[in-house]
Design a protein around this motif. Structure first.
Motif, mmCIF file in Angstrom:
data_model
loop_
_atom_site.group_PDB
_atom_site.id
_atom_site.type_symbol
_atom_site.label_atom_id
_atom_site.label_comp_id
_atom_site.label_asym_id
_atom_site.label_seq_id
_atom_site.Cartn_x
_atom_site.Cartn_y
_atom_site.Cartn_z
ATOM 1 N N TYR A 75 7.674 -2.729 -47.226
ATOM 2 C CA TYR A 75 7.158 -3.942 -46.609
ATOM 3 C C TYR A 75 5.754 -3.637 -46.090
ATOM 4 C CZ TYR A 75 12.226 -4.418 -46.598
ATOM 5 O OH TYR A 75 13.535 -4.413 -46.962
ATOM 6 N N PRO A 76 4.712 -4.264 -46.662
ATOM 7 C CA PRO A 76 3.344 -3.827 -46.355
ATOM 8 C C PRO A 76 2.902 -4.146 -44.931
ATOM 9 C CG PRO A 76 3.318 -5.753 -47.781
ATOM 10 C CD PRO A 76 4.753 -5.324 -47.668
ATOM 11 N N HIS A 77 3.588 -5.086 -44.263
ATOM 12 C CA HIS A 77 3.156 -5.462 -42.915
ATOM 13 C C HIS A 77 3.858 -4.628 -41.853
ATOM 14 C CE1 HIS A 77 6.813 -7.566 -43.760
ATOM 15 N NE2 HIS A 77 6.909 -8.058 -42.547
ATOM 16 N N MET A 78 4.627 -3.628 -42.268
ATOM 17 C CA MET A 78 5.329 -2.785 -41.307
ATOM 18 C C MET A 78 4.903 -1.332 -41.498
ATOM 19 S SD MET A 78 9.227 -4.115 -41.567
ATOM 20 C CE MET A 78 9.650 -5.856 -41.578
ATOM 21 N N TYR B 147 0.662 2.494 -42.173
ATOM 22 C CA TYR B 147 1.121 1.399 -43.030
ATOM 23 C C TYR B 147 1.176 1.886 -44.475
ATOM 24 C CZ TYR B 147 0.665 -1.916 -39.224
ATOM 25 O OH TYR B 147 0.839 -2.596 -38.060
ATOM 26 N N PRO B 148 2.019 1.253 -45.304
ATOM 27 C CA PRO B 148 2.155 1.708 -46.693
ATOM 28 C C PRO B 148 0.817 1.862 -47.415
ATOM 29 C CG PRO B 148 3.854 0.105 -46.215
ATOM 30 C CD PRO B 148 2.989 0.200 -44.986
ATOM 31 N N ALA B 149 -0.117 0.915 -47.189
ATOM 32 C CA ALA B 149 -1.390 0.991 -47.907
ATOM 33 C C ALA B 149 -2.203 2.220 -47.516
ATOM 34 C CB ALA B 149 -2.213 -0.269 -47.667
ATOM 35 N N GLN B 150 -1.851 2.859 -46.386
ATOM 36 C CA GLN B 150 -2.584 4.056 -45.965
ATOM 37 C C GLN B 150 -1.945 5.328 -46.505
ATOM 38 O OE1 GLN B 150 -1.951 2.992 -41.843
ATOM 39 N NE2 GLN B 150 -4.145 2.713 -41.537
ATOM 40 N N ILE C 104 10.652 -10.345 -43.237
ATOM 41 C CA ILE C 104 9.867 -9.860 -44.377
ATOM 42 C C ILE C 104 8.967 -10.962 -44.933
ATOM 43 C CG2 ILE C 104 9.980 -8.863 -46.684
ATOM 44 C CD1 ILE C 104 12.754 -7.772 -45.850
ATOM 45 N N PRO D 31 6.535 -13.581 -41.940
ATOM 46 C CA PRO D 31 5.371 -12.959 -41.295
ATOM 47 C C PRO D 31 4.223 -12.757 -42.277
ATOM 48 C CG PRO D 31 7.362 -11.766 -40.722
ATOM 49 C CD PRO D 31 7.760 -12.781 -41.753
ATOM 50 N N GLN D 32 4.550 -12.369 -43.508
ATOM 51 C CA GLN D 32 3.482 -12.159 -44.487
ATOM 52 C C GLN D 32 2.934 -13.480 -45.007
ATOM 53 O OE1 GLN D 32 3.918 -8.822 -47.337
ATOM 54 N NE2 GLN D 32 6.038 -8.855 -46.678
ATOM 55 N N PHE E 86 -2.485 -7.983 -40.841
ATOM 56 C CA PHE E 86 -2.546 -6.596 -40.418
ATOM 57 C C PHE E 86 -3.547 -5.949 -41.326
ATOM 58 C CE2 PHE E 86 1.295 -8.868 -40.285
ATOM 59 C CZ PHE E 86 1.657 -8.804 -38.962
ATOM 60 N N GLU F 102 -5.064 -3.263 -41.445
ATOM 61 C CA GLU F 102 -4.824 -1.912 -41.921
ATOM 62 C C GLU F 102 -3.726 -1.892 -42.979
ATOM 63 O OE1 GLU F 102 -4.038 -3.427 -39.089
ATOM 64 O OE2 GLU F 102 -3.383 -1.940 -37.626
ATOM 65 N N ALA F 103 -2.978 -3.006 -43.083
ATOM 66 C CA ALA F 103 -1.850 -3.003 -44.013
ATOM 67 C C ALA F 103 -2.256 -3.354 -45.445
ATOM 68 C CB ALA F 103 -0.780 -3.963 -43.528
ATOM 69 N N TYR F 104 -3.466 -3.872 -45.616
ATOM 70 C CA TYR F 104 -3.819 -4.275 -46.984
ATOM 71 C C TYR F 104 -5.075 -3.581 -47.499
ATOM 72 C CZ TYR F 104 -0.309 -7.804 -46.269
ATOM 73 O OH TYR F 104 0.879 -8.440 -46.024
#
Lengths: 242, 222
Positions: free
Chosen positions: A89-92, A133-136, B138, B141-142, B218, B220-222
């Protein structure tokens, strides 16, 4: 632990699983291989009913998965599933990815889930990536988070659907090492993979599939050195020749 | 031109504008809240496995998007009483705005949901999360985070659409301009003041959007 009896599945006219019979004992590690389109991914996706089967019996941990009326939530919570494309889940953060199911499905307390998440992420060697985060994360790290996410549910079975196929070669090792450790600790595992080294090292049996059928089931050394079927010989020569 | 522009009369009407500004604010806020809620529900129905629910939501979204808001407003204002449903004007107005924007929000949220890779939903299913848990933790939020900008756009449209409520004799910003125009015959003063207040609301929404984008998306998340 997992028992396929005469299992059949079709996508329209395409017969993707054809009379599958297979028994997997607790603690056993089974590698499934075969050419693309042979039904190996479908086979393991049926176990937690990500795909329903149309005919036959599929019993997992004494629960009849083929029975449409059965509530899958409990079985699914007991089976860890690792996907080829990680599907984090990319937002977690890594920690949140691992604790969401324990919190919501197992109704665990916050502190308890966090402690468990940290512990499991440490086990897969990511103690310094807990709040990333996953993208990192690199592909290999993401896949290890995905494995940790499965382990946090304290599963009875772990299923892996080509866990290293989307990874750069230098990251495959770190994921396989985690999986080997799990196998040695006695986890019941079914792994779709073409990593022959992994299969030789920890698998109890190799299942070779083609065109929706199980063609050969053998201990890894027998299968790799002396396949009994023409199809198996041809498959091995084509993956080993390069 | 400045000589022709009568500031004194605007000051005189300021209490009325103040009241109407607050009315536009809370009517819009209520409708916006309702519309996002209706949008989430209609979108969930549209994407559901059940053909009946999906069709029903489809009919709702299509019929709202293909007809003018004014016609919908008149339908509720004149039509509902003939069916024996008597509602205060402001309820009728909020209902019409809510159902109208709700259809657009359903489509905006759907675009956000469909941009989420299906594998994440499968991962949620595989770990035993229920439909509502997957939605809550899941998907939404996105989807809401990714669509903050089009959602803001629709919120601005909604605020501007609330001017139509003046036609069913609700006191709000446009109605204040109409009053000034008809009582003193000063349309320039009346409607420029109205416009200035809408501009204030626009900047409030924009500030909220910038703030929530930092909080909800977020980076940092993308």
């Amino acid at each position: 632990m997992i028992s396929f009896k005469n299992v059949n599945k079709w996508y329209g006219d395409l017969h993707v699983l054809n009379d599958i019979d297979l028994e997997i004992a607790p603690g056993e590690v089974v590698v499934v291989c075969g050419p693309s389109g042979s039904g190996k991914s479908t086979l393991i996706r049926c176990i937690n009913r990500l795909e329903p089967i149309q005919k036959g019996e599929l019993v997992v941990d004494n629960m009849a998965v083929h029975d449409k009326k059965i509530n899958m939530t409990k079985i699914r919570a007991d089976i860890g599933f690792v996907f080829q494309s990680f599907n984090l889940y990319p937002h977690m953060t890594a920690l949140q990815n691992t604790t969401i199911a324990p919190l919501k499905v197992r109704k665990m307390k916050n502190e308890e889930a966090e402690k468990l998440g940290r512990e499991v992420l440490t086990r897969v060697g990511l103690e310094d990536r807990i709040d990333h985060y996953p993208a990192q994360l690199s592909g290999g790290q993401q896949q290890r988070v995905a494995i940790a996410r499965g382990l946090c549910m304290r599963p009875k079975i772990m299923l892996f659907d080509e866990p290293t196929s989307a990874l750069d070669p230098e990251m495959i090792g770190e994921v396989l090492d985690v999986m080997k450790t799990l196998a040695r600790e006695g986890m019941t595992m079914m792994v779709v993979t073409h990593e022959m080294g992994f299969a030789r090292e920890v698998a109890n049996r190799v299942v070779f599939m083609d065109e929706g059928k199980i063609v050969e089931v053998a201990p890894p050394n027998d299968f790799f050195t002396n396949p009994q079927t023409e199809r198996g010989k041809y498959f091995l020569s084509s993956i080993l020749s390069h | 031109m400045l000589e022709a522009f009568n500031f004194r009369v605007i000051l005189e009407y300021m209490p009325l504008y103040g009241k109407c500004f607050l009315a536009t604010l809370w009517l819009s806020a209520l409708s916006l809240f309702g519309a996002i809620l209706v949008g989430i529900i209609a979108c969930a129905m549209r994407l559901s496995q059940s053909r009946f629910l999906s069709r029903a939501a489809g009919v709702y979204i299509e019929s709202i998007r293909s007809t003018p808001l004014l016609a919908q407003l008149y339908f509720f204002y004149f039509g509902l009483p003939t069916l024996g449903i008597m509602l205060p004007e402001w309820v009728t107005g909020v209902l019409a705005l809510t159902l109208n924007s709700g259809a657009y929000y359903a489509e905006i949220i759907r675009s956000g949901i469909q941009a989420i890779h299906f594998g994440q939903i499968e991962a949620g299913i595989a770990s035993g999360l229920s439909y509502f848990q997957r939605m809550r933790h899941i998907i939404l939020p996105q989807a809401l985070g990714m669509t903050i900008r089009p959602m803001l756009g629709q919120a601005i449209v909604l605020v501007k659409d609330s001017s139509l409520l003046s036609l069913i004799s609700i006191m709000e910003l446009t109605r204040a301009g109409q009053l000034l125009t008809s009582e003193r015959f000063m349309p320039t003063e009346g409607f420029l003041t109205t416009a200035a207040f809408y501009l204030i609301i626009y900047y409030m929404l924009k500030a909220f959007s910038n703030w929530s984008e930092k909080r909800l998306i977020f980076q940092e998340a993308y």
